[in-house]
Design a protein around this motif. Structure first.
Motif, mmCIF file in Angstrom:
data_model
loop_
_atom_site.group_PDB
_atom_site.id
_atom_site.type_symbol
_atom_site.label_atom_id
_atom_site.label_comp_id
_atom_site.label_asym_id
_atom_site.label_seq_id
_atom_site.Cartn_x
_atom_site.Cartn_y
_atom_site.Cartn_z
ATOM 1 N N THR A 1 28.438 9.859 49.330
ATOM 2 C CA THR A 1 29.043 8.604 49.258
ATOM 3 C C THR A 1 29.255 8.282 47.643
ATOM 4 N N ALA A 2 29.947 7.406 47.452
ATOM 5 C CA ALA A 2 30.622 7.301 46.001
ATOM 6 C C ALA A 2 29.580 6.625 45.206
ATOM 7 N N GLY A 3 29.614 6.405 43.764
ATOM 8 C CA GLY A 3 28.831 5.467 43.115
ATOM 9 C C GLY A 3 29.634 4.722 42.000
ATOM 10 N N GLY A 4 29.389 4.073 41.208
ATOM 11 C CA GLY A 4 29.993 3.163 40.539
ATOM 12 C C GLY A 4 29.058 2.506 39.373
ATOM 13 N N TRP A 5 29.567 1.775 38.559
ATOM 14 C CA TRP A 5 29.155 0.848 37.416
ATOM 15 C C TRP A 5 29.750 -0.263 37.071
ATOM 16 N N GLY A 6 29.050 -1.022 36.374
ATOM 17 C CA GLY A 6 29.903 -2.484 35.700
ATOM 18 C C GLY A 6 29.288 -3.551 36.821
ATOM 19 N N PRO A 7 29.763 -4.530 36.464
ATOM 20 C CA PRO A 7 29.258 -5.971 37.047
ATOM 21 C C PRO A 7 29.054 -5.875 38.789
ATOM 22 N N CYS A 8 30.173 -5.207 39.342
ATOM 23 C CA CYS A 8 30.179 -5.085 40.863
ATOM 24 C C CYS A 8 29.054 -4.394 41.025
#
Length: 362
Positions: free
Chosen positions: A72-79
């Motif tokens: 799966t993908a990761g992410g960062w920030g307010p979301c």
């Protein structure tokens, strides 16, 4: 290693191609269904947003089908997308599933970081082999997106919309089966040609811009198939965000010649010039852009409680007034009903058509 992954629209065609090119055994989860959502809702926190719940359902169905690894993908920030993987790992572990979870994080600056992550997935794959797999997957991703765009143009105009959907389905099958870039382009060309060859009517068509959070835009099961409903109601839908665009903007630094969100971000500046996470700024920017291009209306969609889209919604009232374009916001969760969605779409399009008639009569 048997790999599965979350669905997001028809991106599975390209993802499957990529993983097979990396010499992996792929378990494509079943298409998102009511059962998928029920599984996710049953085992996810109530306050979690809809994409997390659907993805949990995808993973459960993939693991039950024999997968032992989730990518799966990761992410960062307010979301909240940034912590999906950790929450989903805990949920599935508590349910007793044994699996490996591989999270592909967006690179900070160097494209080589992403390439190394992808290559690490492969089994006995050379660097050249990895690049070939990525290229083939990219070509399929673009072809799928372009064929879907052709359908969005045709659906409100053809006399037999169901026939157009059948052509799309067969075209997607041909793209999935294609092995070379030439075969992929031929499948796309054939699908487009067949869509153009269908009988068209002369009824007026409303042009509607569809903006919002990327998952809700791309995954039909999360938005009650809003594009299809609008097409059958006589509206040509322009979707603000696509997977090729997102990959080019966020992973490749905009180096490829595909649609970019840069113009939309510039349009957003007078209304929202700070990054608020997710696609909040793009939602505002594309709404402005659609207004200036003479579109008949904009529909913003997103999962219930999506913070970036809530921020964008607070700005869209000003956009609607100053740019002279009607805007409607719709949020989706597991409680959303088909009938309610259809009623709102019919009312919005009726208002849009009356507005056009009034403007023409002046």
């Amino acid at each position: 290693m048997k790999v599965t992954f979350p669905h997001m629209g028809r991106a599975w065609i390209a993802i499957k191609s990529l993983f097979e090119g990396l010499n992996l055994e792929v378990v494509v989860p079943p298409p998102c269904s009511r059962r998928t959502l029920e599984l996710g809702v049953r085992h996810s926190p109530e306050f979690a947003c809809l994409p997390l719940k659907i993805n949990v359902g995808n993973f459960i169905e993939g693991l039950k089908a024999g997968a032992d690894t989730i990518v799966t993908a990761g992410g960062w920030g307010p979301c909240r997308f940034g912590y999906y993987a950790q929450v989903q790992r805990d949920i599935l572990t508590d349910l007793g599933y044994q699996f490996d979870l591989i999270v592909l994080e967006a690179p900070d600056s160097r494209l080589s970081e992403l390439a190394n992550q992808v290559r690490a997935l492969g089994v006995n794959i050379s660097y050249a082999g990895m690049l070939r797999a990525i290229y083939r997957a990219w070509e399929k991703l673009k072809a799928v997106d372009e064929l879907e765009e052709s359908l969005r143009y045709c659906l409100p105009r053809v006399t037999r919309p169901a026939e157009a959907e059948k052509v799309l389905h067969e075209g997607l099958q041909a793209i999935e089966a294609a092995v070379t870039a030439r075969e992929i382009r031929q499948a796309l060309k054939m699908g487009r040609s067949r869509l153009e060859g269908l009988p068209y009517n002369r009824e007026p068509v409303a042009r509607i811009g569809l903006v919002g959070e990327i998952y809700t835009l791309l995954e039909p099961s999360s938005n009650c198939e809003i594009e299809r409903k609008l097409g059958y109601l006589g509206a040509e839908v322009h979707r603000a965000v696509s997977m090729p665009q997102w990959i080019n903007d966020h992973l490749l630094g905009g180096i490829l010649r595909v649609d970019s969100s840069q113009e939309a971000l510039e349009c957003a500046s007078p209304y929202l010039n700070d990054w608020v996470g997710g696609h909040g700024r793009e939602t505002v920017g594309y709404s402005v852009k659609y207004g200036r291009e003479g579109f008949d209306g904009v529909i913003q969609i997103g999962p219930l409680t999506c913070m970036p889209e809530i921020v964008a919604q607070a700005v869209l009232g000003q956009v609607s007034q100053k740019e002279g374009i009607p805007v409607m916001t719709m949020y989706f969760d597991e409680q959303t009903g088909e009938a309610g969605v259809m009623t709102r779409l019919e009312a919005f399009l009726d208002m849009v058509q009356r507005r056009k008639q009034f403007a023409a009569a002046r």
